[in-house]
Scaffold this active site. Structure first.
Site, short mmCIF file in Angstrom:
data_model
loop_
_atom_site.label_atom_id
_atom_site.label_comp_id
_atom_site.label_asym_id
_atom_site.label_seq_id
_atom_site.Cartn_x
_atom_site.Cartn_y
_atom_site.Cartn_z
N HIS A 1 -65.70 0.65 -50.53
CA HIS A 1 -65.93 1.23 -49.19
C HIS A 1 -67.07 2.23 -49.32
CE1 HIS A 1 -64.28 2.73 -45.14
NE2 HIS A 1 -65.42 3.37 -45.36
N HIS B 1 -59.37 3.65 -46.57
CA HIS B 1 -59.21 5.09 -46.85
C HIS B 1 -57.88 5.66 -46.37
CE1 HIS B 1 -60.72 5.13 -42.78
NE2 HIS B 1 -61.98 4.96 -43.13
N ASP C 1 -65.67 5.74 -49.71
CA ASP C 1 -66.05 6.20 -48.37
C ASP C 1 -67.11 7.30 -48.49
OD1 ASP C 1 -66.18 6.18 -45.66
OD2 ASP C 1 -64.36 7.34 -45.31
N HIS D 1 -70.88 3.82 -47.65
CA HIS D 1 -71.89 3.95 -46.60
C HIS D 1 -73.24 4.21 -47.25
CE1 HIS D 1 -68.97 4.26 -43.26
NE2 HIS D 1 -68.21 4.80 -44.19
N LYS E 1 -65.40 -5.38 -40.72
CA LYS E 1 -64.83 -4.04 -40.57
C LYS E 1 -64.54 -3.73 -39.11
CE LYS E 1 -63.87 0.32 -41.52
NZ LYS E 1 -64.76 1.35 -41.99
N HIS F 1 -60.41 0.70 -40.00
CA HIS F 1 -60.30 2.16 -39.94
C HIS F 1 -59.08 2.43 -39.07
CE1 HIS F 1 -62.13 6.35 -39.74
NE2 HIS F 1 -61.03 6.41 -39.01
O1 DOR Z 1 -65.73 10.71 -42.74
C1 DOR Z 1 -66.14 9.62 -42.42
N1 DOR Z 1 -67.46 9.33 -42.39
N2 DOR Z 1 -65.27 8.68 -42.07
C2 DOR Z 1 -65.64 7.51 -41.56
O2 DOR Z 1 -64.80 6.72 -41.23
C3 DOR Z 1 -67.08 7.19 -41.35
C4 DOR Z 1 -67.93 8.00 -42.21
C5 DOR Z 1 -69.38 7.97 -41.78
O3 DOR Z 1 -69.89 6.87 -41.54
O4 DOR Z 1 -70.00 9.03 -41.72
ZN ZN Z 2 -66.15 4.79 -44.08
#
Ligand code: DOR
Ligand code: ZN
Length: 336
Positions: free
Chosen positions: A12, A168, A240, A14, A95, A134
């Site tokens: 997971h 998460h 995450d 980003h 997702k 999520h």
């Molecule tokens: O804290 C988070 N940041 N939770 C999420 O689900 C998305 C993520 C983000 O993309 O910044």
């Molecule tokens: Zn995330």
């Protein structure tokens, strides 16, 4: 004391786009063999063209470090079986975000009407495409994930062949669901194994620890630790890691996300060593994910860590990592 991890995976992740992608992609690509890439860009990844182009940008930004981006699409109930068939080989999962629940999720689902979802979810089960969720309602912030348990149960029951990954997870209730439904799995982040709400807001507010779902109670963290450290086969590591520029975190209206990618393996080693469960770390950071996501190809990578001090940089470009400036006990000493 040396620890060697085979093909660590971050299920997971980003990576964002443009300048941020250039900053963060090489960090994950260096130490992980692969990562499940979240689709919440602006606009979200919803087409074959957008997915393939994003994958190319990630590979380019990764500096050819033998890292496989496992791509995801942003869930839409309008995806048809024909569309999913045409894109199946290019993606690893889809997702699902409830609308407005977190960063760039405005185009998510505004309700969970099983009949509205049935055609797309049936097609996903038939094509063996996992659904990552999520799982939060828009209720009281500490109760959002627990309230979502009924949605997980409804989906797991209606689509018994669909692999559903509770992303998460942060609560005891979510941990309990793992053993109730065969087709529910979970990712757990690094930060939710380490912090509770007290660390975020119990003293001076810590914006770099603010994330969604928010960190919960000590007993919730205990439940997460139990399954992660125990190598529970339905649980895998997903950081995450969610970078935001410093100005968006240290602001009136702090963006949600903890940036952990460059410290994850070092801190996990320390945590598993502290609990004398080092023999389970390989399962948590790779083997379980390989079994759960039976459709992924693994890039070979051996990462060796040693008990040796590592001072976390104060920043990576514009992003402040968790534990910035602090001393960790484990360092990565070799990557092959
Ligand atoms: O804290 C988070 N940041 N939770 C999420 O689900 C998305 C993520 C983000 O993309 O910044
Ligand atoms: Zn995330």
């Amino acid at each position: 004391m040396f620890i060697t991890l085979h093909a660590p995976l971050d299920m997971h992740l980003h990576l964002r786009d443009e300048a941020m992608l250039e900053t963060v992609a090489p960090l994950s690509a260096e130490t992980f063999a692969g990562g499940l890439i979240m689709p919440n860009l602006v606009p979200p990844i919803e087409t074959r063209e957008a997915l393939l182009a994003y994958k190319e940008r990630i590979l380019k930004a990764s500096n050819e470090q033998n890292f496989t981006p496992y791509m995801t699409l942003f869930f839409k109930p309008t995806y048809t079986k024909e569309f999913l068939e045409s894109i199946k080989d290019e993606l690893t999962a889809i997702k699902l975000y409830p609308a407005g629940i977190t960063t760039n999720s405005e185009g998510g689902l505004s309700g969970f009407d099983v009949e509205e979802l049935r055609p797309t979810l049936t097609a996903m089960s038939e094509l063996n495409i996992p659904l990552c969720i999520h799982g939060e309602t828009n209720g009281f912030v500490m109760d959002r994930e627990a309230e979502f348990a009924s949605v997980y149960a409804m989906l797991a029951t209606n689509f018994p062949k669909l692999k559903i990954i509770m992303e998460h997870i942060t609560t005891q209730e979510s941990v309990a669901l793992l053993d109730k439904f065969d087709n529910l799995y979970a990712t757990i982040t690094l930060h939710h194994l380490l912090i509770t709400l007290d660390d975020v807001a119990g003293g001076m507010l810590q914006p770099h620890l603010f994330c969604k779902p928010i960190a919960k109670r000590p007993e919730d963290r205990e439940a997460l630790l139990k399954v992660a450290l125990g190598g529970h086969p339905k649980v895998m590591f997903g950081s995450d890691s969610a970078p935001h520029p410093q100005h968006a975190k240290e602001a009136c209206g702090c963006a949600a996300g903890v940036f952990t990618a460059p410290i994850a393996l070092q801190v996990l080693s320390e945590l598993f060593m502290k609990h004398s469960t080092m023999q389970k770390l390989q399962a948590f950071v790779s083997d379980n994910a390989q079994k759960i996501y039976s459709n992924i190809k693994i890039s070979p990578k051996l990462v060796t860590l040693e008990e040796k001090e590592f001072i976390v940089p104060h920043h990576y470009g514009e992003v402040i990592p968790m534990y910035a400036g602090e001393k960790l006990q484990y360092s990565i000493i070799d990557i092959k």
